[in-house]
Scaffold this active site. Sequence first.
Site, PDB file in Angstrom:
ATOM      1  N   CYS A 185     -34.008  27.140 -20.258  1.00 50.29           N
ATOM      2  CA  CYS A 185     -32.794  26.408 -19.866  1.00 50.29           C
ATOM      3  C   CYS A 185     -32.055  25.853 -21.067  1.00 50.29           C
ATOM      4  O   CYS A 185     -31.064  25.154 -20.918  1.00 50.29           O
ATOM      5  CB  CYS A 185     -33.119  25.291 -18.884  1.00 50.29           C
ATOM      6  SG  CYS A 185     -34.223  24.046 -19.575  1.00 50.29           S
ATOM      7  N   HIS A 197     -11.469   9.335 -15.776  1.00 47.24           N
ATOM      8  CA  HIS A 197     -10.714  10.393 -15.116  1.00 47.24           C
ATOM      9  C   HIS A 197     -10.606  11.627 -16.001  1.00 47.24           C
ATOM     10  O   HIS A 197     -10.593  12.749 -15.519  1.00 47.24           O
ATOM     11  CB  HIS A 197      -9.303   9.890 -14.780  1.00 47.24           C
ATOM     12  CG  HIS A 197      -9.271   9.121 -13.516  1.00 47.24           C
ATOM     13  ND1 HIS A 197      -8.795   7.850 -13.422  1.00 47.24           N
ATOM     14  CD2 HIS A 197      -9.695   9.461 -12.277  1.00 47.24           C
ATOM     15  CE1 HIS A 197      -8.901   7.437 -12.182  1.00 47.24           C
ATOM     16  NE2 HIS A 197      -9.456   8.382 -11.467  1.00 47.24           N
TER      17      HIS A 197
HETATM   18  C1  PEP Z   1     -33.250  21.724 -24.479  1.00 47.78           C
HETATM   19  O1  PEP Z   1     -33.721  20.910 -25.271  1.00 47.78           O
HETATM   20  O2  PEP Z   1     -33.172  22.947 -24.714  1.00 47.78           O
HETATM   21  C2  PEP Z   1     -32.711  21.259 -23.203  1.00 47.78           C
HETATM   22  C3  PEP Z   1     -32.333  22.098 -22.272  1.00 47.78           C
HETATM   23  O3  PEP Z   1     -32.597  19.924 -23.033  1.00 47.78           O
HETATM   24  P1  PEP Z   1     -31.398  19.042 -23.661  1.00 47.78           P
HETATM   25  O4  PEP Z   1     -30.436  19.995 -24.327  1.00 47.78           O
HETATM   26  O5  PEP Z   1     -30.773  18.312 -22.526  1.00 47.78           O
HETATM   27  O6  PEP Z   1     -32.127  18.184 -24.605  1.00 47.78           O
END
Ligand code: PEP
Length: 846
Positions: free
Chosen positions: A777, A484
């Site tokens: 990302c 939770h």
């Molecule tokens: C990264 O390695 O930049 C990525 C987005 O993956 P994670 O942080 O989940 O390893």
Amino acid sequence: MIGIVAVSHSQRLAEAAGELARQMVPNGSAPVRLAAGAGTEPDGTPILGTDATRVAAAIDELAAEVDGVLVLMDLGSAVMSAEMALEFRMSDVPVRLVPAPFVEGLLAASVAAAAGASLDAAAGEASGALLAKTAQLADPGEDDSAPDGDGTGGAVADGGEPAAVTRRVTVRNPLGIHARPAALIAEAAGGAEVRVRRLPSGPDAAAASLSRLLTLGARAGDEVELTGPAGAEDAVERIAALFQDGFGEVDDAMPGGAVGAALAETPEAPGTPAGGAVEAEPPAAVATAPAVAPPAPGATLRGRGVSAGRAGGPVVLLAPPVAEPPAGERVPLTEREAEAARIGAAADAVVAELADRASRATGDAAAILDATRLLAADPETIRAAGERVRAQGISAERAVWEEASAQEAAVAALGGRMAERAADLRDVRDRIIATLEGRERPGVPDRSDPFVLVAPDLAPADTAALAGGACVALVTEQGGPTSHTAIIARSLGLPAVVGAAGATAIPAGRPVLVDGERGTVRLDPSAAEIEEARGETETAPFDGDGRLADGTRIGLRANVGGAADAEAAAASGADGIGLFRTEFLFLDRHDAPSVAEQTAAYRAVLRPFAGRTVVVRTLDAGSDKPLPFATALSEENPALGVRGLRVARRAPGLLRDQLRAIADAAEAERTAVDVMAPMVATIAEAEEFVAACREAGLASAGVMIETPSAALLAPELLRVVDFVSLGTNDLAQYTMAADRQETELAALNDPWQPAVLRLIRIVGEAGRATGQPVGVCGEAAADPLLAPVLVGLGATSLSMSARALAGVSASLRRTDAQTCRRAADAAAGAASADDAREAAAAILAP
Ligand code: PEP
Ligand code: MG
């Protein structure tokens, strides 16, 4: 070995029964396949029903690994489907349909299968699985001899042979021989013909039989006799050791004391004088708490980030829990009724307070406060605790404590997610006891200045009480991603780290910086760092339109880990999801979620973004995210080991199922998805992944660029895949050969390092050459100064925690494509990370 197919009208019923059965046996020792439900409605609602082809497929799937298959059905047409499945199946493994109760039968058959039982023996076990319940609920006047007992009462091995070995043991665990201990006994018997008899004249049962063991009705304090023929000595010893250990359910910090004494005492001994051995015992939980040294200045504690975002402030420690009430006090017979009545009154007061707070809260917080209220109002608990007062003469406080402990042990025995609910029971217990003791209820202290709440674990109602308060982040030493604490923290937008060992040793008032994405808690950040983190959470809302000053569109997307994140991301205007980290669904589990479970989870993430881009990353297990069922437990160098897409080589079914679930979810939500693989290093890996995606019917397949190899091969990779996305967190780690978890190496693990920027440029240029999308990302995308540099290097979209969107958008709007390129050239051409930052800042300065 035999396998089991569970046929049910309801997927959820089958999964829950399967989970119960798995708790009973060692991993993988009793393979169970579910053939449940009849698919889902377009809106995700499960369709109840059974399907003969699914049953046949489940039998065929098991056929490769077992010598026989037992089929258990819930009711009605399940039986018909199972019968038809015998016509449809392709394999010729022996199959037995058993007319057994579904849940009890599944448990009994699993234990029998794990112990190596034959198809017939396991079928017999399953069929007799109701005996325990029947015996327990029988008229008390009935004879309590075992349904299969020999009734001799003497030490005789099975078959009437005199026993070669006899041992007497005592049941030490509070709940007696319930399902879990019975399963352990059956496993320890290892096929030997050991018998277990409750003394002095109770029933006896074969140790290998879960269902018969449950009919013994052996409770804490009971004596039990173990007998076996010649050759069974080891098995008897193994079983005796289990009893001695209390089946792992006895807290030896409380030696026989609280539990043993309370349960051993009977109403026939009302006048037991105070001052016996029990009373002399200290309140164990308090006396044995080890002193932990506070973390060193500047140290970083690590746990699991369960709610993204960064925030800092002074530590406020949750008030210590209610101490265990003394066990030795005795209430005179004449006062017991009044003492028992205090419990109901205290529970009423707690219920009223929780109802009041629930009425002022909203969303998940209100729901959880309400659920806690219902738990506090449970009439059965109040009655049972009152009964303890009347029967044993213990205080109301002690009775509530003991009743809660018994219930806690019961849910803990179920394991898995049920065990996480133990915190709810302790929460209610402490509230009622505090009310009985007339002191302030335990919970979150009232503060008006921003603070970081640190606790061993947070009760759900505590966490819910944080809504609208001054708490800026949460840190707990216990808890998992489905606790939770995690759910509420995410719904309140509070960065949270759980499982941070040693956190409660941080002195109150000490400043810390919590990173809910990385799962870190850093001591003694500067005021400027805390301010900077605050800025991240206080920026103006994002208008959903990511573009440069010259109008060039840059997709600004969100990184999410589940449905709650996705909903929050949609609310903050994210133009799609650039990274859905699917591993959150897999962690903390003993086996992979089923395709149906995955499909439902993925649908909930896709739904808020229907019609927009959603990039789903396949399972990124290994390294810092080990999975018991897929990754090696000990690797010399896990970051360089079998992680990411490499796990699919070891467990190809995992990837296949996941891609199928993603495709099903996309189809059900009528939306397109982009799917990408983590930790790719070669073109062959990319080709295999794309082929697997196509086979699952997924049209858009990409890879993450997280290794220097992938970056250098970007031009070739882009010929194979539809898009790429730069995982700059790992790309920096692998380029700089610096563990991303290691605080000491943070300066190396910096996406501003020119070597990292140059690798990104190779990828960006490859994308420009072919016109294919290049996303970013990793955390780098959330840095408002680095974002224009990444665009200049060739990124076409950036994905980040939803809270960072507004800051990055504002930064991009201030600059145009040409300036981005100049800043990128300057940064990539610099000699150090600091120089790169300065060079970019000089060009991008407003
Ligand atoms: C990264 O390695 O930049 C990525 C987005 O993956 P994670 O942080 O989940 O390893
Ligand atoms: Mg990564």
